[in-house]
Design a protein around this motif. Structure first.
Motif, PDB file in Angstrom:
ATOM      1  N   LEU A 193      50.409   8.317  -1.150  1.00  0.00           N
ATOM      2  CA  LEU A 193      50.753   9.097   0.224  1.00  0.00           C
ATOM      3  C   LEU A 193      51.433  10.064   0.143  1.00  0.00           C
ATOM      4  N   ALA A 194      50.893  11.358   0.467  1.00  0.00           N
ATOM      5  CA  ALA A 194      51.725  12.431   0.619  1.00  0.00           C
ATOM      6  C   ALA A 194      52.207  12.710   2.084  1.00  0.00           C
ATOM      7  N   GLU A 195      53.313  12.770   2.324  1.00  0.00           N
ATOM      8  CA  GLU A 195      53.782  12.676   3.878  1.00  0.00           C
ATOM      9  C   GLU A 195      54.217  14.259   4.095  1.00  0.00           C
ATOM     10  N   ILE A 196      53.969  14.667   5.465  1.00  0.00           N
ATOM     11  CA  ILE A 196      54.156  15.840   5.956  1.00  0.00           C
ATOM     12  C   ILE A 196      55.630  16.365   5.502  1.00  0.00           C
ATOM     13  N   THR A 197      56.416  15.487   5.682  1.00  0.00           N
ATOM     14  CA  THR A 197      57.915  15.869   5.518  1.00  0.00           C
ATOM     15  C   THR A 197      58.268  16.548   4.418  1.00  0.00           C
ATOM     16  N   ALA A 198      57.250  16.444   3.346  1.00  0.00           N
ATOM     17  CA  ALA A 198      57.387  17.182   1.993  1.00  0.00           C
ATOM     18  C   ALA A 198      56.571  18.476   1.953  1.00  0.00           C
ATOM     19  N   LEU A 244      52.763  16.849  -3.722  1.00  0.00           N
ATOM     20  CA  LEU A 244      51.527  17.659  -4.120  1.00  0.00           C
ATOM     21  C   LEU A 244      51.916  18.843  -4.768  1.00  0.00           C
ATOM     22  N   ASP A 245      50.977  19.308  -5.832  1.00  0.00           N
ATOM     23  CA  ASP A 245      51.518  20.417  -6.491  1.00  0.00           C
ATOM     24  C   ASP A 245      51.278  21.821  -5.491  1.00  0.00           C
ATOM     25  N   GLU A 246      50.362  21.684  -4.628  1.00  0.00           N
ATOM     26  CA  GLU A 246      50.206  22.844  -3.572  1.00  0.00           C
ATOM     27  C   GLU A 246      51.529  23.015  -2.815  1.00  0.00           C
ATOM     28  N   TRP A 247      52.165  21.938  -2.394  1.00  0.00           N
ATOM     29  CA  TRP A 247      53.505  22.069  -1.858  1.00  0.00           C
ATOM     30  C   TRP A 247      54.486  22.568  -2.539  1.00  0.00           C
ATOM     31  N   GLN A 248      54.542  21.995  -3.783  1.00  0.00           N
ATOM     32  CA  GLN A 248      55.602  22.419  -4.683  1.00  0.00           C
ATOM     33  C   GLN A 248      55.744  23.983  -4.873  1.00  0.00           C
ATOM     34  N   ALA A 249      54.442  24.679  -5.093  1.00  0.00           N
ATOM     35  CA  ALA A 249      54.385  25.923  -5.166  1.00  0.00           C
ATOM     36  C   ALA A 249      54.879  26.851  -4.032  1.00  0.00           C
TER      37      ALA A 249
END
Length: 105
Positions: A60-65, A97-102
């Motif tokens: 699960l990847a939450e939108i809070t991140a 997710l990587d794309e969120w980290q970038a």
């Protein structure tokens, strides 16, 4: 009652299998492990991921991140990321997710 709506589709492992396989999932995916997977469900609060190589794990990847202005990955999209928490209560592998980290850097 669960705190989330669990996806149901042929690509999502049954709740019973996820629960019975939890010890193996924890052993295979400790915090910090890089994962790849496929989006199997989109919800208002995030996406559920079928994690490659661990058939009964549900990520699960939450939108809070998720950075502001980004879109959730599409259903069926390939994603990559890092395990940041193992939620024993819901038997979920929480993923950044990587794309969120970038976007955050």
């Amino acid at each position: 009652m669960d705190e989330y709506v669990r996806p149901t589709s042929p690509e999502v492992p049954a709740r019973d299998m996820v629960r019975r396989s939890w010890a193996a999932t924890v052993a295979a995916l400790p915090v910090g492990t890089r994962i790849t997977g496929k989006v199997v469900s989109r919800q208002p609060f995030g996406i559920f991921i079928r994690i490659e190589g661990v058939p009964n794990a549900l990520g699960l990847a939450e939108i809070t991140a998720m950075p502001l202005g980004m879109e959730l990955p599409a259903l069926g999209a390939a994603v990559t990321g890092v395990v940041h928490w193992l939620d024993a209560r819901n038997h979920q592998v929480r993923v950044r997710l990587d794309e969120w980290q970038a976007e955050e850097e």
